[in-house]
Design an enzyme around this catalytic site. Sequence first.
Site, PDB file in Angstrom:
ATOM      1  NE  ARG A 129      32.274  42.966  46.712  1.00  0.00           N
ATOM      2  CZ  ARG A 129      32.915  43.347  47.793  1.00  0.00           C
ATOM      3  NH1 ARG A 129      33.965  44.096  47.676  1.00  0.00           N
ATOM      4  NH2 ARG A 129      32.543  42.979  48.978  1.00  0.00           N
ATOM      5  CG  MET A 130      30.710  43.538  39.382  1.00  0.00           C
ATOM      6  SD  MET A 130      31.966  44.766  39.790  1.00  0.00           S
ATOM      7  CE  MET A 130      31.645  46.010  38.587  1.00  0.00           C
TER       8      MET A 130
ATOM      9  CB  SER B 292      38.245  42.513  31.744  1.00  0.00           C
ATOM     10  OG  SER B 292      39.508  42.880  31.204  1.00  0.00           O
ATOM     11  CB  CYS B 293      39.349  44.534  36.545  1.00  0.00           C
ATOM     12  SG  CYS B 293      39.720  42.784  36.721  1.00  0.00           S
ATOM     13  CB  THR B 294      42.952  42.438  32.988  1.00  0.00           C
ATOM     14  OG1 THR B 294      42.797  41.567  34.100  1.00  0.00           O
ATOM     15  CG2 THR B 294      44.355  42.338  32.423  1.00  0.00           C
TER      16      THR B 294
END
Length: 175
Positions: free
Chosen positions: A12-13, A151-153
């Site tokens: 996906r990325m 990271s997304c977080t």
Amino acid sequence: MTIRIGINGFGRMGRLTLRAAWGDPDLRFVRINDPAGDPATLAHLLMFDSIHGRWDREVATDGDALMIDGQRIAITRNKDLAATDWSDCDVAIEASGKFRKPDVLQPYLDHGVKRVVVTAPVKSAGALDVVVGVTHGRFVPALHRIVSAASCTTNCLAPVVKVIHEGIGIRHGQI
């Protein structure tokens, strides 16, 4: 000057990176390495995304290559990073999720890649996790040949924490 890009890991990325950057006249994708997918499978996954929908580009295969809008992108299927010839790339997008330390990313640099952008956090000295609006000012091109998008977080939390900390202060926090 056109920047030549290679992608390692076309999940996906990797696919979304290519989709987002495609069409920029300053960028040219020249190589994709993914040991898990043959060109036909990679083409199909690129064309049809379950979240982002069908891509409006012409995607086909030509032997061991993807053809996007008539542009040829070489495909390799190596598990060992050093087994892929990255010498035709200025920038490598490391999107496999497996190579996240500077020493294991070294084969890119050994092949002449100028910059490596890792799509997952790199928690080691020698790489900078960049959060736009928070840590991007720390980027020094001569020093940081390997960077990550954190990271997304971290990307969700860090800008908010920065504003609160600079505005009213934070003594302790937990997530």
